[in-house]
Enzyme design. Structure first.
Site, PDB file in Angstrom:
ATOM      1  N   ASP A   1      26.335  22.564  65.183  1.00  0.00           N
ATOM      2  CA  ASP A   1      25.205  23.437  64.860  1.00  0.00           C
ATOM      3  C   ASP A   1      24.843  24.313  66.064  1.00  0.00           C
ATOM      4  OD1 ASP A   1      24.054  21.454  66.400  1.00  0.00           O
ATOM      5  OD2 ASP A   1      22.444  20.970  64.976  1.00  0.00           O
ATOM      6  N   SER A   2      25.568  24.117  67.178  1.00  0.00           N
ATOM      7  CA  SER A   2      25.453  25.051  68.313  1.00  0.00           C
ATOM      8  C   SER A   2      25.834  26.459  67.885  1.00  0.00           C
ATOM      9  CB  SER A   2      26.351  24.600  69.467  1.00  0.00           C
ATOM     10  OG  SER A   2      27.679  24.406  69.024  1.00  0.00           O
TER      11      SER A   2
ATOM     12  N   LYS B   1      28.609  14.746  61.386  1.00  0.00           N
ATOM     13  CA  LYS B   1      28.028  14.232  62.639  1.00  0.00           C
ATOM     14  C   LYS B   1      26.512  14.225  62.511  1.00  0.00           C
ATOM     15  CE  LYS B   1      28.060  16.591  66.727  1.00  0.00           C
ATOM     16  NZ  LYS B   1      26.620  16.718  66.995  1.00  0.00           N
TER      17      LYS B   1
ATOM     18  N   GLU C   1      22.816  13.252  64.661  1.00  0.00           N
ATOM     19  CA  GLU C   1      22.158  12.937  65.935  1.00  0.00           C
ATOM     20  C   GLU C   1      21.188  11.767  65.747  1.00  0.00           C
ATOM     21  OE1 GLU C   1      20.320  16.317  67.837  1.00  0.00           O
ATOM     22  OE2 GLU C   1      22.143  17.528  67.676  1.00  0.00           O
TER      23      GLU C   1
ATOM     24  N   ASP D   1      28.767  19.268  61.559  1.00  0.00           N
ATOM     25  CA  ASP D   1      27.476  18.812  62.077  1.00  0.00           C
ATOM     26  C   ASP D   1      26.414  18.922  60.986  1.00  0.00           C
ATOM     27  OD1 ASP D   1      26.342  17.824  64.364  1.00  0.00           O
ATOM     28  OD2 ASP D   1      26.310  19.739  65.441  1.00  0.00           O
TER      29      ASP D   1
ATOM     30  N   GLU E   1      25.839  12.870  74.790  1.00  0.00           N
ATOM     31  CA  GLU E   1      25.561  14.151  75.457  1.00  0.00           C
ATOM     32  C   GLU E   1      24.527  13.992  76.567  1.00  0.00           C
ATOM     33  OE1 GLU E   1      24.681  17.402  72.795  1.00  0.00           O
ATOM     34  OE2 GLU E   1      24.262  18.777  74.463  1.00  0.00           O
TER      35      GLU E   1
HETATM   36  O1  KIV Z   1      26.547  21.432  68.079  1.00  0.00           O
HETATM   37  C1  KIV Z   1      27.384  21.135  68.943  1.00  0.00           C
HETATM   38  O2  KIV Z   1      28.208  21.954  69.359  1.00  0.00           O
HETATM   39  C2  KIV Z   1      27.373  19.772  69.446  1.00  0.00           C
HETATM   40  C3  KIV Z   1      28.095  19.534  70.731  1.00  0.00           C
HETATM   41  C4  KIV Z   1      27.244  19.995  71.852  1.00  0.00           C
HETATM   42  C5  KIV Z   1      28.514  18.127  70.870  1.00  0.00           C
HETATM   43  O3  KIV Z   1      26.758  18.922  68.896  1.00  0.00           O
END
Ligand code: KIV
Length: 263
Positions: A44-45, A112, A114, A83, A181
């Site tokens: 989600d970056s 993924k 968090e 994510d 992280e």
């Molecule tokens: O969103 C992302 O790119 C991530 C990485 C920083 C692990 O979660």
């Protein structure tokens, strides 16, 4: 072309090889990273480096699905992680509905999530229903507003104990691997030793089971800020700017298009 990794080959890699994870958000870049990456993370970056937002909070599930589809098309032989964005897994039912949407609308191999102990019930519910989960512990970018910034974890004994408990809870809930992280390297090392699934670090030192970087950071394309843990393997921004300047100059002087570019 190497064989696509599976959940079991990723688990078996622990202690055998250091896993390479990198983000990608589109078909073009997923194809470019596909040869060297064991796993491609549609993080989600993308809300920051692709969409220009200041954090990941406003990324939506539809956005993640759109980008995951593009990544899977560009890298059909890579293990792809989608994510789950902020707010899409606040309880186990919502998480399952949203993860099913990801699985039905994309070819992602897992999602993924968090969180640690607080998300164990969600991870257990997803894995019990056929959705593979990669955990994410330590610094959680989706908590940036509630925590008032990005704070390195593992600096106190209380944090150390909590992160190790998070890792154990994520593993017990059925995750097949996890990202750690922004965590002190000695604590990340303890985490990797405390669980039997691969722990992939980002800003967590070398003593883990693999590394992940955001592609636009490691290629030097994202200029807004560079965290300490990023190594730039390319000065991408300068290369791109110079190339575009050269193109602009040649358009201005009519040096482009030349004879060989003309029908
Ligand atoms: O969103 C992302 O790119 C991530 C990485 C920083 C692990 O979660």
């Amino acid at each position: 072309m190497s064989k696509k990794l599976t959940i079991s080959s990723i688990k078996q890699a622990k202690g055998v090889k250091s896993l390479v994870m990198i983000t990608a958000y589109d078909a073009l870049f997923s194809q470019l990273v596909s040869e060297s990456a064991d796993m491609i993370l549609v993080g989600d970056s993308l809300n920051m480096s692709f969409a220009g937002k200041s954090d990941t909070i406003s990324a939506t599930l539809d956005q993640m699905i759109y980008h995951t589809n593009a990544v899977c098309l560009g890298a059909p032989n890579n293990f792809v992680i989608c994510d789950m964005p902020f707010g899409t897994y606040i309880n186990k039912d919502r998480a399952l509905d949203n993860a099913i949407k990801v699985f039905q609308q994309t070819k992602a191999d897992c999602v993924k999530i968090e969180g640690g102990q607080d998300k164990a019930d969600v991870i257990a519910h997803l894995t019990a229903n056929g959705i593979a989960v990669c955990g994410h512990i330590g610094l959680l970018p989706q908590s940036v507003r509630s925590e008032g910034g990005y704070k390195v974890k593992g600096k106190t004994e209380e944090q150390r104990a909590s992160i190790i408990a998070d890792a154990k809870a994520v593993e017990k809930a059925g995750a097949f691997c996890m990202v750690i992280e922004g965590t002190k390297a000695d604590v990340a090392k303890e985490v990797a030793e405390a669980v039997s699934i691969p722990v992939i670090g980002i800003g967590a030192g070398a003593d883990v089971d693999g590394q992940v970087l955001v592609f636009s950071d490691m290629l030097g394309l994202f200029e807004a800020f560079t965290p300490k843990f990023v190594k730039k393997y390319l000065d991408g921004a300068t290369l791109v700017k110079n190339a575009v300047k050269e193109y602009a100059d040649e358009v201005a002087t009519k040096a482009f298009p030349a004879e060989e570019h003309t029908y």
